[in-house]
Motif scaffolding. Structure first.
Motif, PDB file in Angstrom:
ATOM      1  N   ARG A   1       0.808  -1.215  -0.001  1.00 43.05           N
ATOM      2  CA  ARG A   1      -0.175   0.102  -0.069  1.00 43.05           C
ATOM      3  C   ARG A   1       0.800   1.092  -0.011  1.00 43.05           C
ATOM      4  O   ARG A   1       1.950   1.298   0.716  1.00 43.05           O
ATOM      5  N   PRO A   2       0.587   2.411  -0.586  1.00 41.57           N
ATOM      6  CA  PRO A   2       1.122   3.525  -0.806  1.00 41.57           C
ATOM      7  C   PRO A   2       1.218   4.105   0.649  1.00 41.57           C
ATOM      8  O   PRO A   2       0.198   4.143   1.446  1.00 41.57           O
ATOM      9  N   LYS A   3       2.516   4.325   1.245  1.00 38.45           N
ATOM     10  CA  LYS A   3       2.535   5.160   2.658  1.00 38.45           C
ATOM     11  C   LYS A   3       2.402   6.695   2.319  1.00 38.45           C
ATOM     12  O   LYS A   3       1.944   7.150   3.410  1.00 38.45           O
ATOM     13  N   ARG A   4       2.617   7.225   1.237  1.00 32.96           N
ATOM     14  CA  ARG A   4       2.715   8.710   1.159  1.00 32.96           C
ATOM     15  C   ARG A   4       2.742   9.046  -0.282  1.00 32.96           C
ATOM     16  O   ARG A   4       3.591   8.410  -1.123  1.00 32.96           O
ATOM     17  N   THR A   5       2.198  10.371  -0.605  1.00 34.58           N
ATOM     18  CA  THR A   5       2.255  10.643  -1.993  1.00 34.58           C
ATOM     19  C   THR A   5       2.857  11.932  -2.277  1.00 34.58           C
ATOM     20  O   THR A   5       2.394  12.876  -1.342  1.00 34.58           O
ATOM     21  N   ASN A  23      16.424   9.694   3.361  1.00 32.58           N
ATOM     22  CA  ASN A  23      15.119  10.264   2.729  1.00 32.58           C
ATOM     23  C   ASN A  23      15.429  11.379   1.891  1.00 32.58           C
ATOM     24  O   ASN A  23      14.685  12.558   1.912  1.00 32.58           O
ATOM     25  N   HIS A  42      11.377  14.004   3.426  1.00 32.14           N
ATOM     26  CA  HIS A  42      10.935  14.156   4.731  1.00 32.14           C
ATOM     27  C   HIS A  42       9.940  15.267   4.841  1.00 32.14           C
ATOM     28  O   HIS A  42       8.842  15.137   5.274  1.00 32.14           O
TER      29      HIS A  42
END
Length: 220
Positions: A1-5, A23, A42
């Motif tokens: 699943r995507p964690k962040r976009t 990061n 980040h």
């Protein structure tokens, strides 16, 4: 699943490479200009810009040992950069479209030029020209789209947008194997990678091949 976009709608996104700092990435754009951007994941803020290329960047490789990276562009140049400076550290003019990559020790880099030759350069004296040049049989049906070293530094994998990828000896330039048989009528870039032990190659959809033979082990 995507964690962040994270969005880059203004500049677009093409090639993305992690740097050694946590990061952070460098990436090429496919809108507005051909500047390479250094981004903090980040807080989604740019750390630095690397202008210079005048056409689309088609190759981007981070040094495995320090803050150096190289880029190749359709403007027929390869540029050498340092993450700490926006200024290009070195410039090479070529005769055709380049693909390029560092070796696993970060001492040399390889440039694939015009889909027909591989040139090896010493990073400390690349302005003196290549110390080795391997000429390949030119295939008019496709072009080279990527170049990677195996982790042991003994092999080079050449990706194409045709029906095959090629494995060559990194020291002698001899073609060891050609993995083919793909129906690639739409000229999609074949993505291929070595496994970390350099014993296997993963291709496309994914096809497993053993680097020591032309045997196809399986399809995932």
């Amino acid at each position: 699943r995507p964690k962040r976009t994270l969005y880059s709608k203004k500049y677009g996104v093409d090639l993305i490479r992690y740097t050694h700092a946590a990061n952070t990435v460098v990436y090429s754009s496919n809108k507005i200009d051909d500047t390479i951007r250094y981004l903090s994941l980040h807080d989604n803020k740019y750390i630095r810009y690397f202008p210079g290329h005048t056409k689309r960047v088609v190759a981007l490789s981070m040094s495995p040992v320090d803050d150096t990276f190289i880029s190749g562009s359709l403007d027929k140049t390869i540029r050498l950069w340092d993450l700490r400076s926006p200024n290009c550290q070195g410039l090479m003019h070529l005769q055709g479209k380049p693909v390029c990559s560092f070796d696993p020790e970060g001492l040399i880099f390889a440039a694939g030029v015009n889909s027909e030759m591989v040139k090896l350069y010493d990073l400390r004296s690349f302005d003196k020209g290549p110390f080795a040049t391997f000429k390949m049989l030119y295939d008019r049906t496709c072009e080279w789209t990527g170049l990677k070293f195996s982790n042991d530094g003994k092999l080079i994998l050449i990706s194409t947008n045709g029906g095959f990828i090629r494995l060559i000896d990194a020291f002698k330039g001899a073609v060891l194997h050609t993995f083919g048989g793909y129906n690639n009528s739409k000229a999609v870039t074949l993505e291929a990678s070595f496994t970390p032990d350099s014993q296997f190659i993963m291709i496309g959809k994914i096809i497993l091949g053993q680097s020591g033979s032309a045997l196809k082990l399986g399809v995932l």
